[in-house]
Write an enzyme that holds these catalytic residues in place. Structure first.
Site, PDB file in Angstrom:
ATOM      1  N   ARG A   1      -9.799   0.478   6.608  1.00  0.00           N
ATOM      2  CA  ARG A   1      -8.274   0.681   7.014  1.00  0.00           C
ATOM      3  C   ARG A   1      -7.963   2.289   6.769  1.00  0.00           C
ATOM      4  O   ARG A   1      -7.092   2.658   6.221  1.00  0.00           O
ATOM      5  CB  ARG A   1      -7.404  -0.265   6.041  1.00  0.00           C
ATOM      6  CG  ARG A   1      -7.681  -0.087   4.837  1.00  0.00           C
ATOM      7  CD  ARG A   1      -6.494  -1.005   4.000  1.00  0.00           C
ATOM      8  NE  ARG A   1      -5.048  -0.291   3.734  1.00  0.00           N
ATOM      9  CZ  ARG A   1      -4.247  -0.248   4.647  1.00  0.00           C
ATOM     10  NH1 ARG A   1      -4.101  -1.050   5.527  1.00  0.00           N
ATOM     11  NH2 ARG A   1      -3.272   0.485   4.519  1.00  0.00           N
TER      12      ARG A   1
ATOM     13  N   GLU B   1      -6.559  -4.509  -1.419  1.00  0.00           N
ATOM     14  CA  GLU B   1      -6.706  -3.249  -0.814  1.00  0.00           C
ATOM     15  C   GLU B   1      -7.223  -2.132  -1.750  1.00  0.00           C
ATOM     16  O   GLU B   1      -6.419  -1.841  -2.752  1.00  0.00           O
ATOM     17  CB  GLU B   1      -5.583  -3.194   0.041  1.00  0.00           C
ATOM     18  CG  GLU B   1      -5.271  -1.809   0.660  1.00  0.00           C
ATOM     19  CD  GLU B   1      -4.147  -1.300   1.588  1.00  0.00           C
ATOM     20  OE1 GLU B   1      -3.645  -0.461   1.791  1.00  0.00           O
ATOM     21  OE2 GLU B   1      -3.315  -2.351   1.733  1.00  0.00           O
TER      22      GLU B   1
ATOM     23  N   TYR C   1       3.578   0.344  -6.385  1.00  0.00           N
ATOM     24  CA  TYR C   1       2.260   0.541  -6.815  1.00  0.00           C
ATOM     25  C   TYR C   1       2.181   0.788  -8.091  1.00  0.00           C
ATOM     26  O   TYR C   1       2.834   1.743  -8.669  1.00  0.00           O
ATOM     27  CB  TYR C   1       1.563   1.772  -6.089  1.00  0.00           C
ATOM     28  CG  TYR C   1       1.583   1.364  -4.565  1.00  0.00           C
ATOM     29  CD1 TYR C   1       1.335   0.190  -3.966  1.00  0.00           C
ATOM     30  CD2 TYR C   1       2.325   2.387  -3.599  1.00  0.00           C
ATOM     31  CE1 TYR C   1       1.207  -0.026  -2.613  1.00  0.00           C
ATOM     32  CE2 TYR C   1       2.500   2.076  -2.287  1.00  0.00           C
ATOM     33  CZ  TYR C   1       2.006   0.824  -1.943  1.00  0.00           C
ATOM     34  OH  TYR C   1       1.979   0.579  -0.468  1.00  0.00           O
TER      35      TYR C   1
ATOM     36  N   HIS D   1       5.445  -5.910   4.249  1.00  0.00           N
ATOM     37  CA  HIS D   1       5.228  -5.645   2.880  1.00  0.00           C
ATOM     38  C   HIS D   1       6.492  -5.974   2.112  1.00  0.00           C
ATOM     39  O   HIS D   1       7.439  -5.972   2.493  1.00  0.00           O
ATOM     40  CB  HIS D   1       5.154  -4.041   2.640  1.00  0.00           C
ATOM     41  CG  HIS D   1       5.092  -3.279   1.117  1.00  0.00           C
ATOM     42  ND1 HIS D   1       3.879  -3.230   0.797  1.00  0.00           N
ATOM     43  CD2 HIS D   1       5.943  -3.151   0.263  1.00  0.00           C
ATOM     44  CE1 HIS D   1       4.130  -2.770  -0.578  1.00  0.00           C
ATOM     45  NE2 HIS D   1       5.496  -2.986  -0.816  1.00  0.00           N
TER      46      HIS D   1
ATOM     47  N   HIS E   1      -4.025   0.394  -4.908  1.00  0.00           N
ATOM     48  CA  HIS E   1      -3.641   1.757  -4.517  1.00  0.00           C
ATOM     49  C   HIS E   1      -4.493   2.673  -5.591  1.00  0.00           C
ATOM     50  O   HIS E   1      -3.727   3.483  -6.266  1.00  0.00           O
ATOM     51  CB  HIS E   1      -2.063   1.929  -4.831  1.00  0.00           C
ATOM     52  CG  HIS E   1      -1.542   2.766  -3.364  1.00  0.00           C
ATOM     53  ND1 HIS E   1      -1.379   4.192  -3.795  1.00  0.00           N
ATOM     54  CD2 HIS E   1      -1.448   2.659  -2.441  1.00  0.00           C
ATOM     55  CE1 HIS E   1      -0.848   4.814  -2.791  1.00  0.00           C
ATOM     56  NE2 HIS E   1      -0.904   3.691  -1.813  1.00  0.00           N
TER      57      HIS E   1
ATOM     58  N   HIS F   1      -4.287   1.976   8.819  1.00  0.00           N
ATOM     59  CA  HIS F   1      -3.171   2.345   8.225  1.00  0.00           C
ATOM     60  C   HIS F   1      -2.082   2.393   8.923  1.00  0.00           C
ATOM     61  O   HIS F   1      -2.013   3.038  10.026  1.00  0.00           O
ATOM     62  CB  HIS F   1      -3.710   3.622   7.411  1.00  0.00           C
ATOM     63  CG  HIS F   1      -2.523   4.057   6.231  1.00  0.00           C
ATOM     64  ND1 HIS F   1      -2.067   5.471   6.059  1.00  0.00           N
ATOM     65  CD2 HIS F   1      -2.004   3.068   5.342  1.00  0.00           C
ATOM     66  CE1 HIS F   1      -1.429   5.271   5.115  1.00  0.00           C
ATOM     67  NE2 HIS F   1      -1.300   4.052   4.518  1.00  0.00           N
TER      68      HIS F   1
ATOM     69  N   ASP G   1      -2.167  -4.441  -2.645  1.00  0.00           N
ATOM     70  CA  ASP G   1      -2.726  -2.992  -2.673  1.00  0.00           C
ATOM     71  C   ASP G   1      -2.761  -2.674  -4.141  1.00  0.00           C
ATOM     72  O   ASP G   1      -1.910  -2.458  -4.660  1.00  0.00           O
ATOM     73  CB  ASP G   1      -1.785  -2.132  -1.781  1.00  0.00           C
ATOM     74  CG  ASP G   1      -2.444  -0.875  -1.639  1.00  0.00           C
ATOM     75  OD1 ASP G   1      -3.330  -0.329  -2.207  1.00  0.00           O
ATOM     76  OD2 ASP G   1      -1.725   0.160  -0.927  1.00  0.00           O
TER      77      ASP G   1
ATOM     78  N   GLU H   1      -8.017   3.982   3.119  1.00  0.00           N
ATOM     79  CA  GLU H   1      -6.547   4.895   3.625  1.00  0.00           C
ATOM     80  C   GLU H   1      -6.845   6.086   3.405  1.00  0.00           C
ATOM     81  O   GLU H   1      -6.115   6.898   3.970  1.00  0.00           O
ATOM     82  CB  GLU H   1      -5.544   4.359   2.581  1.00  0.00           C
ATOM     83  CG  GLU H   1      -4.188   4.760   2.770  1.00  0.00           C
ATOM     84  CD  GLU H   1      -3.153   4.138   1.972  1.00  0.00           C
ATOM     85  OE1 GLU H   1      -2.105   4.854   1.567  1.00  0.00           O
ATOM     86  OE2 GLU H   1      -3.148   2.851   1.867  1.00  0.00           O
TER      87      GLU H   1
END
Length: 400
Positions: free
Chosen positions: A279, A232, A158, A127, A208, A308, A206, A258
């Site tokens: 994931r 994602e 995020y 990340h 999110h 995850h 991501d 997730e």
């Protein structure tokens, strides 16, 4: 070997890195034979521990630990209501511990019991965040120098950071962000990254759940030229119908799951070929037993795994992820948090990361142990998370 039974079940709560972890330990009637499982639902860890201690423990004492499937099925319906994150995590701790015991009794690493290796190690993604595009680039290059070939890139966390938020008077406290400003920033970030570091590295992002469904469609389309490995969690689990719109208008690969806890969340997305990577947080769906079946379902529809793997998965859970990674043919990539020296001391046998690949050890079972005395020196702290209280500029509650 003679007949064995489950003698005791307990939870071990520890936070070596300030993240609350829940580990379940199952002891058997055979001296020295025990198993460990991850049950980490860090935001509600005490509730999981209570479910294990007061409900699963009396349910399990005296049972045959070799009957993993039967125990999973009967424990899952023991509460009548099921498929929620608390009880699934409690059940996961038990399930992983039973698989750990199974491997130890067989004298084999778990991946051998699950069919043997399809690959020697699992490619991981790391990340890279930053306050601006250049800092993200620097952090991505740092991982590339370590041999990492997949990097998830975020700009200011995020939903983004550093935005000008104008809220009405009296707006309630929260983690404010501007979804429109965030969505505009993402294509700029990847335009910079591809121009500076090229296309020889796989890049991920991501969302999110931070944008409305129509914006997720637009974002997936805008990101096509930058060839993301995947985008994602573009939508929340409550917005599954929106994936058809994304798939119908964009070729950007999509990863999702997730927050999934129920089979009816992932089944339509996989069977409808609406996602490319599943994931899930393996402990949130109930452990290795359902995760094996989920991987097989994904294989049938060309969906790859990307379990995850953040800091709120214990090393026991990371090992479970990795053993599945090695033996399922439809493995995609593994999220990797990285282990500090401190957590390695608490959890001897942590998997190793070398040149962008994660390797388990060859010890029987999951291969990870726990130093209970050392774990007790890092007590958990019960506090409500701040980051989940996401709000839009006008103060409206948003998905985290």
């Amino acid at each position: 070997m003679g007949e064995i039974t489950i003698r005791d079940v307990k939870t071990i709560l520890t936070a070596p890195e300030g993240i609350n972890l829940v580990v379940v330990k199952i002891e058997t009637s055979e001296p020295g034979l025990y198993g460990l499982g991850c049950a980490t639902f860090t935001q509600r860890y005490l509730t999981v521990a209570n479910a294990v201690e007061h409900y699963l423990k009396p349910f399990l004492i005296g049972k045959d630990p070799q009957r993993i499937e039967d125990i999973w099925q009967t424990a899952m319906v023991s509460s009548y209501w099921r498929n929620g994150p608390v009880l699934n995590n409690a059940l996961s701790g038990v399930d992983m511990a039973l698989w750990d015991i199974k491997g130890k009794r067989a004298g084999m690493p778990l991946y051998e019991l699950l069919g043997g290796k399809c690959r020697e190690a699992a490619a991981v993604y790391r990340h890279a965040d930053g306050r601006d595009e250049r800092e993200v680039e620097e952090n991505a290059r740092s991982f590339m120098e370590q041999g990492v070939r997949y990097v998830r890139c975020q700009l200011g966390g995020y939903g983004g950071r550093g935005q000008t938020i104008r809220s009405p008077a009296g707006a309630l406290p929260g983690a404010y962000y501007d979804p429109d400003a965030y969505a505009r920033s993402v294509p700029r970030l990847f335009d910079h990254l591809r121009a500076s570091i090229g296309f020889e590295i796989e890049l991920l992002h991501d969302v999110h759940e931070r944008v409305p469904p129509i914006e997720a469609v637009r974002l997936a389309k805008q990101l096509e030229p930058y060839r993301l490995f995947f985008l994602e969690d573009p939508l929340s689990p409550e917005q599954l119908d929106g994936f058809a719109a994304i798939r119908g208008q964009s070729a950007t690969p999509i990863a999702m799951g997730e927050l999934f806890t129920h089979p009816r969340e992932w089944t339509p997305l996989i069977s409808g070929s609406l996602i490319d990577f599943i994931r899930v947080h393996i402990s949130a769906i109930g452990g290795l037993t359902p995760a094996r079946k989920l991987a097989a379902l994904g294989e049938a529809f060309g969906v790859r795994t990307a379990w995850h793997g953040p800091g709120d998965v214990s090393p026991v859970g990371h090992a479970a992820n990795l053993h599945l990674d090695l033996c399922v043919p439809n493995f995609g990539v593994q999220e990797w948090y990285g282990f500090s020296d401190r957590i390695r001391e608490v959890f001897p046998g942590c998997p190793e990361l070398r040149d962008g690949y994660a390797y388990p050890n060859d010890k029987p079972g999951l291969g990870v142990d726990i130093d209970e005395a050392l774990a007790a020196q890092y007590p958990c702290v019960n506090r409500l998370p701040d980051w989940t209280l996401a709000r839009l500029p006008d103060g409206t509650s948003a998905r985290p």
